[in-house]
Design a protein around this motif. Structure first.
Motif, PDB file in Angstrom:
ATOM      1  N   ALA A  70       0.831  -1.203   0.000  1.00 54.14           N
ATOM      2  CA  ALA A  70       0.000   0.000   0.000  1.00 54.14           C
ATOM      3  C   ALA A  70       0.868   1.257   0.000  1.00 54.14           C
ATOM      4  O   ALA A  70       1.887   1.333   0.701  1.00 54.14           O
ATOM      5  N   GLU A  71       0.451   2.259  -0.766  1.00 53.52           N
ATOM      6  CA  GLU A  71       1.216   3.501  -0.863  1.00 53.52           C
ATOM      7  C   GLU A  71       1.207   4.247   0.467  1.00 53.52           C
ATOM      8  O   GLU A  71       2.250   4.692   0.955  1.00 53.52           O
ATOM      9  N   THR A  72       0.024   4.418   1.035  1.00 51.99           N
ATOM     10  CA  THR A  72      -0.108   5.068   2.342  1.00 51.99           C
ATOM     11  C   THR A  72      -1.212   4.375   3.137  1.00 51.99           C
ATOM     12  O   THR A  72      -2.100   3.733   2.570  1.00 51.99           O
ATOM     13  N   VAL A  73      -1.143   4.524   4.454  1.00 50.28           N
ATOM     14  CA  VAL A  73      -2.190   4.059   5.364  1.00 50.28           C
ATOM     15  C   VAL A  73      -2.578   5.242   6.241  1.00 50.28           C
ATOM     16  O   VAL A  73      -1.726   5.816   6.933  1.00 50.28           O
ATOM     17  N   SER A  74      -3.849   5.623   6.209  1.00 46.11           N
ATOM     18  CA  SER A  74      -4.357   6.712   7.045  1.00 46.11           C
ATOM     19  C   SER A  74      -5.228   6.099   8.138  1.00 46.11           C
ATOM     20  O   SER A  74      -6.265   5.494   7.850  1.00 46.11           O
ATOM     21  N   ALA A  75      -4.790   6.222   9.386  1.00 54.59           N
ATOM     22  CA  ALA A  75      -5.499   5.633  10.522  1.00 54.59           C
ATOM     23  C   ALA A  75      -6.355   6.700  11.196  1.00 54.59           C
ATOM     24  O   ALA A  75      -5.845   7.747  11.607  1.00 54.59           O
ATOM     25  N   VAL A  76      -7.652   6.434  11.311  1.00 55.76           N
ATOM     26  CA  VAL A  76      -8.594   7.364  11.929  1.00 55.76           C
ATOM     27  C   VAL A  76      -8.985   6.809  13.291  1.00 55.76           C
ATOM     28  O   VAL A  76      -9.561   5.723  13.391  1.00 55.76           O
ATOM     29  N   GLU A  77      -8.669   7.534  14.348  1.00 54.90           N
ATOM     30  CA  GLU A  77      -8.873   7.046  15.708  1.00 54.90           C
ATOM     31  C   GLU A  77      -9.418   8.156  16.595  1.00 54.90           C
ATOM     32  O   GLU A  77      -8.938   9.294  16.539  1.00 54.90           O
ATOM     33  N   VAL A  78     -10.423   7.826  17.418  1.00 52.09           N
ATOM     34  CA  VAL A  78     -11.014   8.803  18.324  1.00 52.09           C
ATOM     35  C   VAL A  78     -10.526   8.615  19.766  1.00 52.09           C
ATOM     36  O   VAL A  78     -10.561   9.551  20.566  1.00 52.09           O
ATOM     37  N   ASP A  79     -10.058   7.408  20.096  1.00 51.15           N
ATOM     38  CA  ASP A  79      -9.618   7.087  21.455  1.00 51.15           C
ATOM     39  C   ASP A  79      -8.208   7.644  21.671  1.00 51.15           C
ATOM     40  O   ASP A  79      -7.253   7.236  21.004  1.00 51.15           O
ATOM     41  N   GLU A  80      -8.068   8.560  22.620  1.00 52.51           N
ATOM     42  CA  GLU A  80      -6.776   9.225  22.842  1.00 52.51           C
ATOM     43  C   GLU A  80      -5.668   8.247  23.211  1.00 52.51           C
ATOM     44  O   GLU A  80      -4.495   8.467  22.881  1.00 52.51           O
ATOM     45  N   ARG A  81      -5.997   7.161  23.900  1.00 54.05           N
ATOM     46  CA  ARG A  81      -4.977   6.164  24.257  1.00 54.05           C
ATOM     47  C   ARG A  81      -4.414   5.510  22.994  1.00 54.05           C
ATOM     48  O   ARG A  81      -3.204   5.339  22.846  1.00 54.05           O
ATOM     49  N   ALA A  82      -5.303   5.149  22.064  1.00 52.50           N
ATOM     50  CA  ALA A  82      -4.865   4.518  20.820  1.00 52.50           C
ATOM     51  C   ALA A  82      -4.134   5.509  19.922  1.00 52.50           C
ATOM     52  O   ALA A  82      -3.240   5.122  19.164  1.00 52.50           O
ATOM     53  N   VAL A  83      -4.503   6.785  20.019  1.00 54.73           N
ATOM     54  CA  VAL A  83      -3.804   7.812  19.245  1.00 54.73           C
ATOM     55  C   VAL A  83      -2.319   7.802  19.604  1.00 54.73           C
ATOM     56  O   VAL A  83      -1.445   7.897  18.727  1.00 54.73           O
ATOM     57  N   LEU A  84      -1.995   7.676  20.887  1.00 55.48           N
ATOM     58  CA  LEU A  84      -0.594   7.638  21.318  1.00 55.48           C
ATOM     59  C   LEU A  84       0.125   6.422  20.743  1.00 55.48           C
ATOM     60  O   LEU A  84       1.305   6.502  20.372  1.00 55.48           O
ATOM     61  N   VAL A  85      -0.589   5.300  20.647  1.00 54.90           N
ATOM     62  CA  VAL A  85      -0.007   4.081  20.082  1.00 54.90           C
ATOM     63  C   VAL A  85       0.353   4.293  18.611  1.00 54.90           C
ATOM     64  O   VAL A  85       1.451   3.956  18.164  1.00 54.90           O
ATOM     65  N   ILE A  86      -0.593   4.852  17.845  1.00 49.20           N
ATOM     66  CA  ILE A  86      -0.370   5.045  16.413  1.00 49.20           C
ATOM     67  C   ILE A  86       0.685   6.133  16.181  1.00 49.20           C
ATOM     68  O   ILE A  86       1.471   6.054  15.235  1.00 49.20           O
ATOM     69  N   GLU A  87       0.731   7.138  17.052  1.00 51.48           N
ATOM     70  CA  GLU A  87       1.785   8.150  16.952  1.00 51.48           C
ATOM     71  C   GLU A  87       3.169   7.505  17.098  1.00 51.48           C
ATOM     72  O   GLU A  87       4.107   7.827  16.354  1.00 51.48           O
ATOM     73  N   ALA A  88       3.293   6.589  18.061  1.00 52.57           N
ATOM     74  CA  ALA A  88       4.577   5.913  18.272  1.00 52.57           C
ATOM     75  C   ALA A  88       4.948   5.064  17.057  1.00 52.57           C
ATOM     76  O   ALA A  88       6.115   5.032  16.641  1.00 52.57           O
TER      77      ALA A  88
END
Length: 277
Positions: A70-88
C-alpha cells in the motif's frame, strides 16, 4: 514493505498505554499477527493504493497493512490512548525511512469525509467498532464511487444482513442498499476467541466492490426512504407499508403486486420503485 525492527508486541502496547478495550467504544482487539495478516490479504493487491483504516486500536491491522505494498495508510482514531499508540508507530516508521507512509487522523469517523484523507485509488480496510459499523457503512455507500473497495469486519449477524438474498431471514434494508451500490461477499468468519476481550458473537469480514455506475444523491435518498418504509413493518403487505409513499399507485406503476411483502422484492425491483419516487 517491512515494519521497523524492535516494535513491542501488541500485548505490550496494550499494557504500556492502558489500552483496555472499552465497551462504550465498541472495541474488541485482534492480537494474532498471522490472523491479522490474513485479513489484510483479503483486500487483494494493495500496490499503489491508499488505504484508510478506522479504529486501529493497538495497531495490529495497521501493522499488517504497512507490510503490504500500500502507498499510504491513514489511521482514523477517536480514542486518545490509541492515538498515542499510532503516533509511536508513525514515529518508528519515520525513523525507518518511511516518513509519510503512515498518517494519523484523530477524529470521529462518523463525522469525517474519509475520501478527503488521500487520493485515489483508495480503499477502506477496517475492523469496525461494533457500535457504529452499520451507520458508517451506510454513509460510505452514499459516496461509494469514492472507493475502489471496502474490506470491513462486522458482527456476523450484520455481515449476513449485508450479503443476504431476497426471501431469506437476513434480507432487509441493509442488504438492498449494499447490493444496490456494490458487489458484496462474505469473505471469512472469525470466532470470538480470536479477540481480546472475546465478544459474545462471531465476527465476519465482508468485501464490497462499488459498481461502476452509482445512484445520484437524490435517488439514494429516495431508496433510503423506500427501504425504511418497506422494511419498517415487515409483516405488512407492500400496499400498506408503502402507503405514505403512494402505496397501490406507486406499486401499479412499477408493475409490482401490492400483496407482496418487502423481503420478496429483488434489488432490481426496489431500484424500479426508487426511480419512480
Amino acid at each position: 514493505m517491512t515494519l521497523p525492527r524492535g516494535l513491542p508486541s501488541l500485548r505490550e502496547v496494550i499494557a504500556e498505554h492502558g489500552l483496555d478495550a472499552r465497551k462504550s467504544l465498541g472495541q474488541h482487539f485482534l492480537l494474532d499477527p498471522a490472523l491479522i495478516a490474513r485479513i489484510a490479504a483479503l483486500a487483494g493487491d494493495l500496490r499503489g493504493r491508499h488505504v484508510v483504516e478506522v479504529g486501529p486500536g493497538p495497531g495490529g491491522l495497521t501493522r499488517a497493512l504497512l507490510e503490504t505494498p500500500a502507498e499510504t495508510v491513514s489511521a482514523v482514531e477517536v480514542d486518545e490512548r490509541a492515538v498515542l499508540v499510532i503516533e509511536a508507530l508513525r514515529d518508528a516508521m519515520a525513523a525507518d525511512g518511511q516518513p509519510d507512509r503512515l498518517r494519523l487522523v484523530q477524529a470521529d469517523a462518523t463525522r469525517l469525509d474519509l475520501a478527503t484523507l488521500c487520493p485515489a485509488p483508495r480503499q477502506i480496510i477496517a475492523n469496525l467498532p461494533y457500535n457504529v459499523g452499520t451507520p458508517l457503512l451506510i454513509g460510505w455507500l452514499r459516496r461509494a464511487s469514492d472507493w475502489e473497495r471496502l474490506t470491513l469486519m462486522f458482527q456476523l449477524e450484520v455481515a449476513e444482513r449485508i450479503v443476504a438474498a431476497p426471501d431469506s431471514d437476513h434480507y432487509g434494508r441493509l442488504a438492498v442498499l449494499s447490493q444496490w451500490c456494490c458487489d458484496t461477499a462474505l469473505l471469512t468468519r472469525i470466532p470470538p476467541g480470536a479477540f481480546s476481550p472475546p465478544p459474545k458473537v462471531f465476527s465476519a469480514v465482508v468485501g464490497l466492490r462499488p459498481h461502476a455506475e452509482q445512484p445520484p444523491p437524490d435517488l439514494f435518498s429516495a431508496m433510503e426512504r423506500l427501504t425504511a418504509a418497506a422494511f419498517g413493518q415487515r409483516r405488512k403487505m407492500l400496499r400498506g407499508s408503502l402507503k405514505s409513499l403512494g402505496g397501490e399507485a406507486l406499486l401499479d406503476r412499477a408493475g409490482i403486486d401490492g400483496q407482496r411483502r418487502a423481503e420478496t422484492l429483488t434489488v432490481a425491483e426496489f431500484d424500479r420503485l426508487a426511480r419512480l419516487l
